[in-house]
Motif scaffolding. Structure first.
Motif, PDB file in Angstrom:
ATOM      1  N   LYS A 159     -34.651 -72.814  67.886  1.00 52.09           N
ATOM      2  CA  LYS A 159     -33.977 -71.776  66.737  1.00 52.09           C
ATOM      3  C   LYS A 159     -33.862 -70.775  67.606  1.00 52.09           C
ATOM      4  N   GLU A 160     -34.354 -70.193  68.516  1.00 50.13           N
ATOM      5  CA  GLU A 160     -34.164 -68.816  69.300  1.00 50.13           C
ATOM      6  C   GLU A 160     -33.139 -69.255  70.164  1.00 50.13           C
ATOM      7  N   SER A 161     -32.595 -70.412  70.490  1.00 48.57           N
ATOM      8  CA  SER A 161     -31.338 -70.661  71.359  1.00 48.57           C
ATOM      9  C   SER A 161     -30.054 -70.248  70.521  1.00 48.57           C
ATOM     10  N   ALA A 162     -30.198 -70.105  69.421  1.00 49.67           N
ATOM     11  CA  ALA A 162     -28.827 -69.509  68.849  1.00 49.67           C
ATOM     12  C   ALA A 162     -28.438 -68.082  69.266  1.00 49.67           C
ATOM     13  N   LEU A 163     -29.341 -67.496  69.949  1.00 48.67           N
ATOM     14  CA  LEU A 163     -28.959 -66.189  70.683  1.00 48.67           C
ATOM     15  C   LEU A 163     -28.147 -66.339  71.810  1.00 48.67           C
ATOM     16  N   ILE A 164     -28.156 -67.614  72.629  1.00 47.62           N
ATOM     17  CA  ILE A 164     -27.262 -67.665  73.773  1.00 47.62           C
ATOM     18  C   ILE A 164     -25.820 -67.569  73.413  1.00 47.62           C
ATOM     19  N   ASP A 171     -22.649 -73.102  72.131  1.00 47.87           N
ATOM     20  CA  ASP A 171     -23.433 -73.810  71.554  1.00 47.87           C
ATOM     21  C   ASP A 171     -22.991 -73.858  70.063  1.00 47.87           C
ATOM     22  N   LEU A 172     -24.018 -74.372  69.228  1.00 50.09           N
ATOM     23  CA  LEU A 172     -23.614 -74.753  67.798  1.00 50.09           C
ATOM     24  C   LEU A 172     -23.337 -73.387  67.271  1.00 50.09           C
ATOM     25  N   MET A 173     -24.241 -72.412  67.502  1.00 50.95           N
ATOM     26  CA  MET A 173     -23.972 -71.011  66.782  1.00 50.95           C
ATOM     27  C   MET A 173     -22.714 -70.334  66.983  1.00 50.95           C
ATOM     28  N   PHE A 174     -22.344 -70.522  68.504  1.00 54.34           N
ATOM     29  CA  PHE A 174     -21.089 -69.974  68.835  1.00 54.34           C
ATOM     30  C   PHE A 174     -19.813 -70.502  68.100  1.00 54.34           C
ATOM     31  N   VAL A 175     -19.954 -71.976  68.566  1.00 56.06           N
ATOM     32  CA  VAL A 175     -18.852 -72.782  67.865  1.00 56.06           C
ATOM     33  C   VAL A 175     -18.557 -72.558  66.105  1.00 56.06           C
ATOM     34  N   GLY A 176     -19.613 -72.714  65.589  1.00 56.75           N
ATOM     35  CA  GLY A 176     -19.766 -72.173  64.269  1.00 56.75           C
ATOM     36  C   GLY A 176     -18.903 -71.019  63.739  1.00 56.75           C
ATOM     37  N   THR A 183     -10.977 -69.568  60.614  1.00 57.45           N
ATOM     38  CA  THR A 183     -10.755 -70.340  59.158  1.00 57.45           C
ATOM     39  C   THR A 183     -10.802 -69.359  57.745  1.00 57.45           C
ATOM     40  N   ALA A 184     -11.497 -68.474  58.361  1.00 60.32           N
ATOM     41  CA  ALA A 184     -11.797 -67.377  57.082  1.00 60.32           C
ATOM     42  C   ALA A 184     -12.920 -68.032  56.090  1.00 60.32           C
ATOM     43  N   ARG A 185     -13.623 -69.050  56.410  1.00 60.98           N
ATOM     44  CA  ARG A 185     -14.498 -69.859  55.637  1.00 60.98           C
ATOM     45  C   ARG A 185     -15.859 -69.412  56.175  1.00 60.98           C
ATOM     46  N   PRO A 186     -16.536 -68.312  56.332  1.00 60.98           N
ATOM     47  CA  PRO A 186     -17.822 -67.809  56.809  1.00 60.98           C
ATOM     48  C   PRO A 186     -18.983 -68.600  56.122  1.00 60.98           C
ATOM     49  N   VAL A 187     -18.792 -68.827  54.651  1.00 60.53           N
ATOM     50  CA  VAL A 187     -19.810 -69.359  53.929  1.00 60.53           C
ATOM     51  C   VAL A 187     -20.075 -70.724  54.290  1.00 60.53           C
ATOM     52  N   GLU A 188     -18.928 -71.470  54.159  1.00 60.12           N
ATOM     53  CA  GLU A 188     -19.026 -72.989  54.416  1.00 60.12           C
ATOM     54  C   GLU A 188     -19.604 -73.113  55.685  1.00 60.12           C
ATOM     55  N   PHE A 189     -19.184 -72.909  56.658  1.00 59.54           N
ATOM     56  CA  PHE A 189     -19.373 -73.014  58.091  1.00 59.54           C
ATOM     57  C   PHE A 189     -20.737 -72.595  58.377  1.00 59.54           C
ATOM     58  N   LEU A 190     -20.926 -71.277  58.292  1.00 56.62           N
ATOM     59  CA  LEU A 190     -22.409 -70.710  58.896  1.00 56.62           C
ATOM     60  C   LEU A 190     -23.336 -71.495  57.830  1.00 56.62           C
ATOM     61  N   THR A 191     -23.089 -71.969  56.632  1.00 61.65           N
ATOM     62  CA  THR A 191     -24.239 -72.704  55.987  1.00 61.65           C
ATOM     63  C   THR A 191     -24.295 -74.122  56.514  1.00 61.65           C
ATOM     64  N   THR A 192     -23.273 -74.709  56.827  1.00 64.58           N
ATOM     65  CA  THR A 192     -23.355 -75.989  57.456  1.00 64.58           C
ATOM     66  C   THR A 192     -24.028 -75.924  58.918  1.00 64.58           C
ATOM     67  N   VAL A 193     -23.963 -74.928  59.691  1.00 60.84           N
ATOM     68  CA  VAL A 193     -24.475 -74.541  60.949  1.00 60.84           C
ATOM     69  C   VAL A 193     -25.988 -74.426  60.606  1.00 60.84           C
ATOM     70  N   ALA A 194     -26.437 -73.744  59.667  1.00 61.40           N
ATOM     71  CA  ALA A 194     -27.786 -73.379  59.435  1.00 61.40           C
ATOM     72  C   ALA A 194     -28.574 -74.954  58.770  1.00 61.40           C
ATOM     73  N   MET A 195     -27.657 -75.714  58.078  1.00 61.85           N
ATOM     74  CA  MET A 195     -28.332 -76.829  57.630  1.00 61.85           C
ATOM     75  C   MET A 195     -28.595 -77.938  58.813  1.00 61.85           C
ATOM     76  N   ILE A 196     -27.514 -77.814  59.872  1.00 63.68           N
ATOM     77  CA  ILE A 196     -27.883 -78.725  61.207  1.00 63.68           C
ATOM     78  C   ILE A 196     -28.982 -78.107  61.797  1.00 63.68           C
ATOM     79  N   TYR A 197     -29.302 -77.058  62.044  1.00 63.05           N
ATOM     80  CA  TYR A 197     -30.534 -76.406  62.647  1.00 63.05           C
ATOM     81  C   TYR A 197     -31.770 -77.169  61.847  1.00 63.05           C
ATOM     82  N   PHE A 198     -31.491 -76.835  60.368  1.00 66.11           N
ATOM     83  CA  PHE A 198     -32.748 -77.278  59.710  1.00 66.11           C
ATOM     84  C   PHE A 198     -32.998 -78.906  59.956  1.00 66.11           C
ATOM     85  N   LEU A 199     -31.823 -79.501  59.825  1.00 66.01           N
ATOM     86  CA  LEU A 199     -31.924 -81.034  60.080  1.00 66.01           C
ATOM     87  C   LEU A 199     -32.667 -81.534  61.261  1.00 66.01           C
TER      88      LEU A 199
END
Length: 221
Positions: A159-164, A171-176, A183-199
Motif C-alpha cells: 500500500k505504501e508503494s503508491a508513493l513511488i 506504477d499502478l498509482m502513477f498510471v491511474g 480523460t477527465a474521469r478522476p472518480v472512475e479511474f481512482l476508484t478503480t485503482v483503489a479497488m485493485i489495491y484492495f483486491l
C-alpha cells in the motif's frame, strides 16, 4: 456528474502493467528488506553497545519518519550529497528496502526473543559454530514465528508503494492518475485503482489469519 465506469475498460491492460510493476517492486524489496531486517535484529541484540546503538538509531529513524520523505531524500538529495546519479527505479528500490528492513527488524527481534534458551544451550552442547547455529537452528524458528507479522508488513509495503508515483515511476498509482487527468474521469479511474489495491491486499490480510491459526499453532509452539 454522470459516472461511467465503462471508460476504464479500454485502459485495463495499462493498469495491469502498472500493477505488475507495483507487485515487482513490493516483492523484491520485501525479500531483500526482510533478510536485511533479520541481520539488523541480530545486530540489535549484540553485546556491543556501539553496534546496538547504531542499529537502534537506524531502525527508529526509518520507522519514525514518513516513507515519502525517505523516498524524496534518496531521489533528490542522495545524488547531490554523494554526486552519484540515481535513476528513479533504483531510488525506489533503495527507499523501500531500507524502510522494509527497519520495520521487519522489530518483527524478527520479537521472534528471536521468543526462542527458548534451551535451543541456544543445545547448539553449544553440540559445538555448532555461530554461523551454523544462526542459519540452521535460529533462523528457521524465527522465520516461522515471524510469518504473520511479516505478511502484514508486506501488505503495508504494497500500500505504501503508491508513493513511488511521486518520483515518476509508472506504477499502478502513477498510471491511474495520469489516465484520470487525460480523460477527465478522476472518480472512475481512482476508484478503480483503489479497488485493485484492495483486491490484492485483502487476500493477503486473510492469509495472515490462516497462517497464524493453521501453521504457527501447530509447529512453532
Amino acid at each position: 456528474m454522470h459516472l461511467d465506469f465503462s471508460t476504464v475498460l479500454p485502459y485495463w491492460l495499462v493498469l495491469l502493467k502498472g500493477l505488475g510493476l507495483t507487485v515487482a517492486f513490493t516483492s523484491s524489496c520485501a525479500v531483500i528488506g526482510s533478510l536485511a531486517g533479520f541481520v539488523l535484529s541480530l545486530l540489535r541484540m549484540s553485546p556491543s553497545r556501539w553496534m546496538k546503538a547504531a542499529t537502534t538509531l537506524y531502525v527508529e529513524f526509518f520507522r519514525g519518519t514518513p516513507l515519502l520523505i525517505q523516498l524524496f531524500w534518496v531521489y533528490f538529495c542522495f545524488p547531490v550529497v554523494f554526486r552519484v546519479p540515481i535513476p528513479p527505479y533504483v531510488s525506489v528500490v533503495i527507499s523501500l528496502t531500507l524502510y522494509m528492513a527497519a520495520i521487519t527488524s522489530e518483527t524478527f527481534r520479537g521472534a528471536l526473543k521468543s526462542i527458548s534458551a534451551e535451543q541456544h544451550d543445545a547448539c553449544i552442547a553440540l559445538s555448532l559454530s555461530p554461523q551454523v547455529k544462526i542459519l540452521y537452528v535460529i533462523f528457521p524458528q524465527a522465520l516461522l514465528r515471524a510469518i504473520p507479522p511479516l505478511l502484514s508488513n508486506i501488505v503495508s509495503l504494497f500500500k505504501e508503494s503508491a508513493l513511488i508515483s511521486s518520483v515518476g515511476v509508472a506504477d499502478l498509482m502513477f498510471v491511474g492518475q495520469n489516465i484520470s487527468n487525460s480523460t477527465a474521469r478522476p472518480v472512475e479511474f481512482l476508484t478503480t485503482v483503489a479497488m485493485i489495491y484492495f483486491l490484492v491486499a485483502f487476500p493477503l490480510t486473510r492469509l495472515v489469519g490462516v497462517v497464524e491459526t493453521r501453521l504457527l499453532r501447530r509447529f512453532a509452539y
